[in-house]
Design a protein around this motif. Structure first.
Motif, PDB file in Angstrom:
ATOM      1  N   LEU A 184      41.314  41.295  43.788  1.00 57.67           N
ATOM      2  CA  LEU A 184      41.287  42.747  43.607  1.00 57.67           C
ATOM      3  C   LEU A 184      40.147  43.188  42.702  1.00 57.67           C
ATOM      4  CD1 LEU A 184      45.100  43.532  43.283  1.00 57.67           C
ATOM      5  CD2 LEU A 184      43.635  43.698  45.311  1.00 57.67           C
ATOM      6  N   HIS A 185      39.655  42.283  41.861  1.00 60.38           N
ATOM      7  CA  HIS A 185      38.510  42.587  41.000  1.00 60.38           C
ATOM      8  C   HIS A 185      37.192  42.135  41.623  1.00 60.38           C
ATOM      9  CE1 HIS A 185      41.593  43.262  37.898  1.00 60.38           C
ATOM     10  NE2 HIS A 185      40.655  43.899  37.223  1.00 60.38           N
ATOM     11  N   LEU A 186      37.219  41.876  42.939  1.00 63.25           N
ATOM     12  CA  LEU A 186      36.005  41.519  43.697  1.00 63.25           C
ATOM     13  C   LEU A 186      35.364  40.230  43.193  1.00 63.25           C
ATOM     14  CD1 LEU A 186      34.322  45.056  43.977  1.00 63.25           C
ATOM     15  CD2 LEU A 186      36.137  44.062  45.390  1.00 63.25           C
ATOM     16  N   ARG A 187      36.200  39.269  42.816  1.00 64.27           N
ATOM     17  CA  ARG A 187      35.675  38.016  42.287  1.00 64.27           C
ATOM     18  C   ARG A 187      35.904  36.842  43.243  1.00 64.27           C
ATOM     19  NH1 ARG A 187      38.105  37.277  36.544  1.00 64.27           N
ATOM     20  NH2 ARG A 187      36.686  35.474  36.548  1.00 64.27           N
ATOM     21  N   THR A 188      36.265  37.150  44.474  1.00 65.88           N
ATOM     22  CA  THR A 188      36.339  36.117  45.503  1.00 65.88           C
ATOM     23  C   THR A 188      35.109  36.219  46.396  1.00 65.88           C
ATOM     24  OG1 THR A 188      37.723  37.609  46.818  1.00 65.88           O
ATOM     25  CG2 THR A 188      38.848  35.934  45.494  1.00 65.88           C
ATOM     26  N   ALA A 202      41.737  42.897  30.279  1.00 70.06           N
ATOM     27  CA  ALA A 202      40.906  43.358  31.395  1.00 70.06           C
ATOM     28  C   ALA A 202      41.473  42.922  32.748  1.00 70.06           C
ATOM     29  CB  ALA A 202      39.479  42.835  31.242  1.00 70.06           C
ATOM     30  N   THR A 203      42.236  41.829  32.750  1.00 74.00           N
ATOM     31  CA  THR A 203      42.814  41.347  33.997  1.00 74.00           C
ATOM     32  C   THR A 203      43.792  42.358  34.584  1.00 74.00           C
ATOM     33  OG1 THR A 203      42.578  39.065  33.264  1.00 74.00           O
ATOM     34  CG2 THR A 203      44.152  39.467  35.044  1.00 74.00           C
ATOM     35  N   TRP A 204      44.433  43.121  33.739  1.00 75.25           N
ATOM     36  CA  TRP A 204      45.483  44.039  34.160  1.00 75.25           C
ATOM     37  C   TRP A 204      45.038  45.491  34.170  1.00 75.25           C
ATOM     38  CZ3 TRP A 204      49.068  40.971  36.016  1.00 75.25           C
ATOM     39  CH2 TRP A 204      49.185  39.687  35.483  1.00 75.25           C
ATOM     40  N   GLN A 205      43.779  45.743  33.866  1.00 75.95           N
ATOM     41  CA  GLN A 205      43.281  47.114  33.804  1.00 75.95           C
ATOM     42  C   GLN A 205      42.426  47.441  35.019  1.00 75.95           C
ATOM     43  OE1 GLN A 205      41.117  47.063  30.125  1.00 75.95           O
ATOM     44  NE2 GLN A 205      42.965  47.161  28.838  1.00 75.95           N
ATOM     45  N   ARG A 206      42.439  48.694  35.396  1.00 80.00           N
ATOM     46  CA  ARG A 206      41.567  49.143  36.479  1.00 80.00           C
ATOM     47  C   ARG A 206      40.132  49.186  35.985  1.00 80.00           C
ATOM     48  NH1 ARG A 206      43.678  53.889  40.285  1.00 80.00           N
ATOM     49  NH2 ARG A 206      41.830  53.072  41.355  1.00 80.00           N
ATOM     50  N   ASP A 207      39.240  48.878  36.886  1.00 80.91           N
ATOM     51  CA  ASP A 207      37.819  48.823  36.564  1.00 80.91           C
ATOM     52  C   ASP A 207      37.111  49.873  37.408  1.00 80.91           C
ATOM     53  OD1 ASP A 207      35.017  48.117  36.671  1.00 80.91           O
ATOM     54  OD2 ASP A 207      35.543  46.174  35.827  1.00 80.91           O
ATOM     55  N   ALA A 208      36.437  50.803  36.751  1.00 83.21           N
ATOM     56  CA  ALA A 208      35.774  51.890  37.471  1.00 83.21           C
ATOM     57  C   ALA A 208      34.702  51.358  38.419  1.00 83.21           C
ATOM     58  CB  ALA A 208      35.166  52.877  36.479  1.00 83.21           C
ATOM     59  N   THR A 209      34.009  50.322  37.989  1.00 87.47           N
ATOM     60  CA  THR A 209      32.974  49.745  38.843  1.00 87.47           C
ATOM     61  C   THR A 209      33.584  49.131  40.096  1.00 87.47           C
ATOM     62  OG1 THR A 209      31.548  49.268  36.946  1.00 87.47           O
ATOM     63  CG2 THR A 209      31.136  48.028  38.971  1.00 87.47           C
ATOM     64  N   VAL A 210      34.688  48.418  39.919  1.00 87.35           N
ATOM     65  CA  VAL A 210      35.381  47.822  41.062  1.00 87.35           C
ATOM     66  C   VAL A 210      35.862  48.914  42.008  1.00 87.35           C
ATOM     67  CG1 VAL A 210      37.431  46.539  41.760  1.00 87.35           C
ATOM     68  CG2 VAL A 210      36.039  45.720  39.850  1.00 87.35           C
ATOM     69  N   ASP A 211      36.411  49.990  41.452  1.00 88.56           N
ATOM     70  CA  ASP A 211      36.878  51.097  42.294  1.00 88.56           C
ATOM     71  C   ASP A 211      35.733  51.700  43.097  1.00 88.56           C
ATOM     72  OD1 ASP A 211      39.414  50.723  41.360  1.00 88.56           O
ATOM     73  OD2 ASP A 211      39.368  52.371  39.915  1.00 88.56           O
ATOM     74  N   ALA A 212      34.568  51.837  42.457  1.00 87.80           N
ATOM     75  CA  ALA A 212      33.422  52.435  43.137  1.00 87.80           C
ATOM     76  C   ALA A 212      32.925  51.541  44.265  1.00 87.80           C
ATOM     77  CB  ALA A 212      32.301  52.698  42.123  1.00 87.80           C
ATOM     78  N   VAL A 213      32.857  50.239  44.009  1.00 91.33           N
ATOM     79  CA  VAL A 213      32.394  49.314  45.049  1.00 91.33           C
ATOM     80  C   VAL A 213      33.411  49.241  46.189  1.00 91.33           C
ATOM     81  CG1 VAL A 213      31.775  46.931  45.554  1.00 91.33           C
ATOM     82  CG2 VAL A 213      31.012  47.986  43.417  1.00 91.33           C
ATOM     83  N   SER A 214      34.697  49.249  45.860  1.00 88.28           N
ATOM     84  CA  SER A 214      35.732  49.222  46.897  1.00 88.28           C
ATOM     85  C   SER A 214      35.637  50.453  47.792  1.00 88.28           C
ATOM     86  CB  SER A 214      37.118  49.135  46.257  1.00 88.28           C
ATOM     87  OG  SER A 214      37.262  47.930  45.523  1.00 88.28           O
ATOM     88  N   ALA A 215      35.399  51.612  47.176  1.00 92.72           N
ATOM     89  CA  ALA A 215      35.243  52.835  47.965  1.00 92.72           C
ATOM     90  C   ALA A 215      34.004  52.753  48.851  1.00 92.72           C
ATOM     91  CB  ALA A 215      35.153  54.041  47.035  1.00 92.72           C
ATOM     92  N   LEU A 216      32.973  52.105  48.325  1.00 93.54           N
ATOM     93  CA  LEU A 216      31.741  51.937  49.093  1.00 93.54           C
ATOM     94  C   LEU A 216      31.998  51.063  50.329  1.00 93.54           C
ATOM     95  CD1 LEU A 216      28.634  52.563  48.909  1.00 93.54           C
ATOM     96  CD2 LEU A 216      28.412  50.298  47.860  1.00 93.54           C
ATOM     97  N   LEU A 217      32.738  49.985  50.153  1.00 92.36           N
ATOM     98  CA  LEU A 217      33.013  49.086  51.265  1.00 92.36           C
ATOM     99  C   LEU A 217      33.889  49.746  52.323  1.00 92.36           C
ATOM    100  CD1 LEU A 217      33.629  45.727  49.344  1.00 92.36           C
ATOM    101  CD2 LEU A 217      31.543  46.488  50.487  1.00 92.36           C
ATOM    102  N   ARG A 218      34.705  50.690  51.898  1.00 90.66           N
ATOM    103  CA  ARG A 218      35.548  51.394  52.875  1.00 90.66           C
ATOM    104  C   ARG A 218      34.742  52.299  53.788  1.00 90.66           C
ATOM    105  NH1 ARG A 218      39.237  51.530  48.411  1.00 90.66           N
ATOM    106  NH2 ARG A 218      38.563  53.635  47.821  1.00 90.66           N
ATOM    107  N   ARG A 219      33.486  52.522  53.477  1.00 90.09           N
ATOM    108  CA  ARG A 219      32.627  53.293  54.370  1.00 90.09           C
ATOM    109  C   ARG A 219      32.368  52.537  55.678  1.00 90.09           C
ATOM    110  NH1 ARG A 219      29.474  57.234  51.513  1.00 90.09           N
ATOM    111  NH2 ARG A 219      28.612  57.730  53.580  1.00 90.09           N
ATOM    112  N   ILE A 220      32.531  51.232  55.631  1.00 84.71           N
ATOM    113  CA  ILE A 220      32.310  50.413  56.822  1.00 84.71           C
ATOM    114  C   ILE A 220      33.576  50.457  57.672  1.00 84.71           C
ATOM    115  CG2 ILE A 220      31.794  48.093  57.668  1.00 84.71           C
ATOM    116  CD1 ILE A 220      30.403  47.573  54.980  1.00 84.71           C
ATOM    117  N   PRO A 221      33.510  50.895  58.914  1.00 84.41           N
ATOM    118  CA  PRO A 221      34.720  51.062  59.735  1.00 84.41           C
ATOM    119  C   PRO A 221      35.315  49.736  60.187  1.00 84.41           C
ATOM    120  CG  PRO A 221      32.771  51.544  61.028  1.00 84.41           C
ATOM    121  CD  PRO A 221      32.291  51.340  59.616  1.00 84.41           C
TER     122      PRO A 221
END
Length: 469
Positions: A38-42, A365-384
């Protein structure tokens, strides 16, 4: 070996303890793996690759991984048909998280036979301590802390098989060992050593059959199956055993990182695991790793040490059983040996814990939301969904469940063979491929017909607007 008799109350508590420990480990392993994803570390290598294979099985197709190459049949890379057992679960829950949770469950359940054997041998508390040291061992933590790998299936199979070997339940041991032939090709050598163990203990026909089957499987897989499915018509990893001629002993034992690995895996047993013949089962895995010219195989990182953990810890248990029998009349020495060795193991495990993956669970930090992660996740959702996309390694595993993903900058080239989307970091960051290759590929995107669609946190999504390039 007959099981030691225990009072009913002790037996009930001892029977429950391994399952309680496994449940706690499952929760910890799952929390670690899921939070990392969920933190884009995979990564595409290897979580994305395995998701593509399991997704193929779930959809009734071959286990093709486009991240490895267009149309790449993954059984032409390693022999792991056991992955098909994940297909029903993936069909219901089509997500990379399904693989991560399955891995956590497989590794956690391996603590049951290890702890159960330890409790049977040395009592509830000392046995529980061995189970804790096993569950927190470096090999298991590194495995669950780095994506998903087929080797997760081998960990419980080995643990249950070795537990049966300690009890001299030979056929049950073989029943758990034979599926290892479907996990990964190199494990055939480990199964052959189990066969040798049976032969040594007088089960000659059964042992010889296991050795023969293991050898035949290994030859069939390496010489026929994998070459037939590999695009180069060969077993690729044989190249890692090639190298400059020289002293084979030196090649196996140097550099010093190899000794560090051996000490690291044996220290939690106070080196008593060396007193059990079961430790010989570790030799095939250590042998191919140390003989290889690939330095990634020499250390304690990634998933390579996972299969060694049940071997080492059940060899430890077997050694304690042997010491108990040897010093039956010298109770003081026996108690010191058990308590002292378990205390050493727990101390070594505790000392290593802050530098191991599970320590992340104690960090806010493991349990907190990360604004950068949220932004990148939203960016990836642009791909259909269903799109073809070339993704850099660090983003591929976020997309393999719903799109067809190639590895950027290695993706099909030429007119009509380019993905519609590309997602990559503006500055290469994961080190999987040479940075200059990614930089050059990024510079070439406009000429190839790609235009930036959106950017966030140094990540840009491109879309193919000029198929002619």
């Amino acid at each position: 070996m007959p099981e030691r008799r225990r009072p009913a109350a002790e037996g009930a508590g001892a029977a429950l303890l391994p399952w309680v420990l496994a449940a706690v480990l499952f929760a910890a392993y799952t929390a670690l793996s899921v939070s990392r994803h969920l933190h884009l570390r995979t990564n595409g290598f290897d979580l994305g690759i395995f998701e593509q294979a399991v997704r193929g099985y779930a959809e009734g197709r071959a286990p093709v991984s486009e991240l490895k190459g267009p149309g790449f049949h993954l059984l032409g890379d390693h022999f792991h048909p056991i992955l098909v057992t994940l297909a029903p679960f993936y069909r219901v829950f089509p997500s990379a998280l399904t693989l991560l949770v399955a891995q956590a469950a497989l590794v956690a359940v391996s603590a049951v036979p290890v702890t159960r054997a330890a409790v049977r041998a040395v009592g509830r508390w000392a046995g529980g301590g061995i189970g804790v040291a096993y569950g927190l061992s470096v090999g298991l933590q590194q495995a669950v802390g780095f994506d998903f790998h087929e080797i997760a299936f081998a960990v419980p199979l080995l643990a249950f098989s070795l537990e049966r070997l300690i009890l001299r339940q030979w056929r049950a041991a073989v029943g758990f060992a034979l599926p290892l032939l479907l996990v990964k090709e190199d494990l055939a050598a480990t199964v052959a050593v189990i066969g040798c163990h049976l032969f040594w203990h007088g089960r000659r026909r059964l042992g010889a059959s296991v050795v023969a089957l293991s050898a035949a499987t290994l030859l069939l897989v390496l010489l026929v199956v994998i070459p037939a499915l590999n695009p180069d018509g060969a077993y690729t990893y044989l190249s890692s055993v090639d190298g400059p001629a020289g002293d084979p002993v030196t090649r196996l034992l140097l550099p010093g990182e190899k000794w560090h690995t051996v000490v690291t895996i044996l220290a939690p047993t106070a080196f008593l695991a060396l007193r059990s013949p079961l430790i010989l089962l570790a030799l095939p895995t250590l042998g191919w790793r140390f003989w290889s010219t690939n330095p990634f195989y020499w250390g304690t990182g990634f998933h390579y040490g996972a299969v060694l953990m049940p071997i080492v810890f059940l060899a430890f248990v077997d050694a304690l059983v042997r010491l108990r029998l040897r010093f039956r009349a010298r109770h003081g020495l026996r108690r010191w040996t058990v308590r002292g060795s378990v205390a050493v193991g727990l101390a070594v495990t505790a000392a290593a814990l802050p530098a191991q993956p599970l320590a992340e669970l104690a960090r806010p930090a493991t349990w907190q939301r990360d604004a950068t992660v949220d932004a990148v996740s939203a960016l990836l959702r642009r791909i259909p969904d269903g799109a073809e996309v070339a993704a850099a390694n660090g983003f591929a595993a976020q997309l393999t469940g719903r799109t067809r993903v190639y590895l950027f900058p290695r993706y099909p080239g030429g007119p009509g063979a380019r993905p519609d989307w590309v997602v990559a970091a503006d500055q290469p960051r994961d080190g999987l491929l040479p940075a200059r290759d990614e930089v050059e590929a990024l510079r070439a995107l406009p000429a190839a017909g790609y235009r930036p669609v959106a950017s966030a946190a140094g990540i840009t999504v491109y879309r193919l607007t000029d198929p002619a390039g």
